[in-house]
Every structure is written in C-alpha cells, then in structure tokens.
Scaffold this motif. Sequence first.
Motif, short mmCIF file in Angstrom:
data_model
loop_
_atom_site.label_atom_id
_atom_site.label_comp_id
_atom_site.label_asym_id
_atom_site.label_seq_id
_atom_site.Cartn_x
_atom_site.Cartn_y
_atom_site.Cartn_z
N SER A 1 0.82 -1.21 0.00
CA SER A 1 0.00 0.00 0.00
C SER A 1 0.85 1.26 0.00
CB SER A 1 -0.92 0.00 1.23
OG SER A 1 -1.60 1.23 1.34
N PHE B 154 -6.25 -0.93 -4.67
CA PHE B 154 -6.72 -0.70 -3.30
C PHE B 154 -7.58 -1.87 -2.82
CE2 PHE B 154 -5.05 3.39 -4.03
CZ PHE B 154 -5.03 4.09 -2.85
N HIS C 88 -8.86 1.49 3.17
CA HIS C 88 -8.60 1.11 1.79
C HIS C 88 -9.91 0.88 1.03
CE1 HIS C 88 -4.42 0.82 2.95
NE2 HIS C 88 -4.13 0.72 1.68
#
Length: 428
Positions: free
Chosen positions: A18, A160, A82
Amino acid sequence: MPFAVYVLGLAVFAQGTSEFMLSGLVSAIAADLDVSLSAAGLLTSAFAVGMVLGAPPMALFSRTWPRRRALLLFLAVFIAVHIVGALTPGYGVLLAARFVGALANAGFWAVALAAAVSMVPDGLRGRATAVVVGGVTIACVVGVPAGAVLGERWGWRAAFWAVAVVSLLALWAITRSVPGGRGRGGGTAPVADARGTASAGQVPGRAQAPAPAPAPTSAPAPTPVRDELRLLLTAPHLRLTLLTMALVQGATFCAFSYLEPLLTRTTGLTTTWVPLALALFGAGAFLGVGAAGRYAERRPTAFIAYGMAALALGWSTLALTAGRPVAALVLIPLLGMLAFGTGTALITRVLGLAGRSSTLAGAFGTSAFNLGAAVGPWAGGLALEAGGGYRAPVWVSAALMALALLTEGARRLRRVRSRERASGSTVG
C-alpha cells in the motif's frame, strides 16, 4: 517458526504494498480524480506523514495492550480506509484515508514485532523479526509491480481492493493463530522501518528482551518513558544520524514517487514496462538489505559513506540518461540496492547509538524514514510544478543526497573532535 509469525509477515506485505504502490499509479489517479501529478504524489507524502506522527505515540500507547486485540484493531482500520479509498470519487477523502491508514500501519508495527519475538525461543527471535519485516521487501519485489499491473488493466482502484482483500485474509488468520494475551512481556519492539531493516531485523529483535509476565492478563512493566527519552537525548551523534536518514529516504522517495511518468514520458517506455521497472527496483532493494545485513556491521561508517556517495552519483546519472531506456533500466535496480542498503545501515546505527532506549529509537528511526518519504515527493512535486520537467524530481534526489553527505560529514567531524577532546583531557 510459528504460523502466526508468517501471518504477521503477510499483513506487513499488504501494508508495504500500500505504501509503495502509488509510484506506479500516480498518472491514473491524477487523471481519474482530475488533479495534478504533484497532487497525486502527495498521497505518498500523506501516508509518510501519518507514519511520522503515528510511530512514537503508537509505540508508547500500545505497549500494554493485549496483542491480538491491538493487531486486529489496527488491521481493521487499515482495511476500512482502503475500502473507502477504493470507493471515493474525491481527492480529499483519498488523502485523508491515506493518512489514517498510515496511523493504523504505525500502530500495527508497534505491536507486530513484539508479538513475533514473544512467540519464539530466544535463539529464533532474529529470524522471527526478519520474517515480519521481510514482508515489506517482498512487497517491493512482488506487491508494487502487481499493483501497477492491476492499475493498468482494471484501474487504480483495483489495487486498493487487492490490498484490502489480502489484509482481510491476514485479519482472519490473526484471529486463529496469534495468542490473545500479551505474550512473554509487554514491551513494544522497536518500530523500525522494515524498508531499512529486513535483514538487520536481528538488531531490534536482540535489543528487545521483555521479562516474563506473571500471567497473560498482567500489566507489564516497560522501561520508563522518561529514562528512554533521556538516553536518546544524550546519545552522541544520534540527531545528525536521524537527519541524514531523513535526507537519504527523501531522495529515494522523491524519484521513486515519480518513476512512472519519468519512464513513460521521458524514457519513452510504454506503460507495460512500468511493473518490470518497479520489480527491478524492488529486487535491488532486496539485495541491498541483504548486503547491509552481511557487510555493514564490519565497516559501518565506510559502508554508509560509500553508499551515499554512490547514490548522489547514481541519481545524477539517471537524470542525465533518463532518455535512454537501457541506461534507465540498468540504473533503477542499482539505485534500489544502494538506497535500501544504506537505509538499513543507518537504522542499525540508530539502534546502536540508542543503547537501552531501543523502543523509542526504533520509533524515531521510523519517523525519520517517513519524514523523508513525506518531504521527498513534496519537493519533487514542487520541481514539477515549477516546470522542471519529469527529470526534475531526480535532480532533487541528487540534491538531497548532497545535503545528506554534508550532514554525514558534520557527524564525522564532530566525532573526531569529541575524540580529540577526550584524548586531551586524558593527557592533561
């Protein structure tokens, strides 16, 4: 090695993916949300700022929490932001989600390393730490290029969603494998940034030696915060080392955050080459961390100095030769190796200088690392906005490395003068 340790490594893999994956997605995000490239680059800075602000307080506040509950809480928040990021149509919400996700990431790190070393015998603590922090280096090799592929085929939001799904799997596995108590002690392991400690994990693992708790629900007795702060403030040369670390990481993230537009708009490569370039950078980082773990402790000063000088030369060379595909693809893994190898050695130095205050030293090391990760993309964005072209962030990286060489030189000069004063007082 307990299965739970590998589960923690899986969660760290998702978190590392991420943090770094936006380097291959900035153009798509900018186009979709109708913002500039520099604004999209600030999404990386927002994550880094959250880590800077979150690491020290999370390292302090989570020291006495039951570990499984704390891990589940931090990971649940990470998953939630997310999902929000994947669904939001607005840049502001995405920026806020990145910041909150970084706070959760910092909290997870504050607990995960302590949990890992508490689940194994003393002789395996270094290996357990390496498994956990190795999740980030694997993220650089596999997760970041995979995110770029997902973004190319199904849009940046797919990356994501993928991070959320992997984190959800880790969440379920934590509920089944991580003990519910506080383990063998309550102290939090150093929140050392895994991008710089994957193979040097035995250092924080060795420094953390929690005493056995009388019962799983007993509150631990961690080292008093005042004592750790006093040791940090009086540690010689620590502040200059932290500043040097921030500059080195600022240089790394400044160029790395804008690598995709550099390759596609200056080098002339198609977007299908971007995942390969990111994988090359990650592979270099993996090798650099391994080299630092093997060689940096033998001659740490020389290792760091040569690495920094090579980085200054390397970023300058990339800026000059970015229009040549072969040169760019050769330089990218070399720069990844130098950047992460030097970062590993600097983290090891911080923990060594801190002595018994390794918990806060690791947190401050994380903050310094992510301060660079926040300032670097911001500075690169300013250079882009000023009309410097897509090579401009790479030139900024070279300039930051020049500053880092100056701070390292100042540290060495101060060290020499301290020795001369000590020698003079002994003779007198």
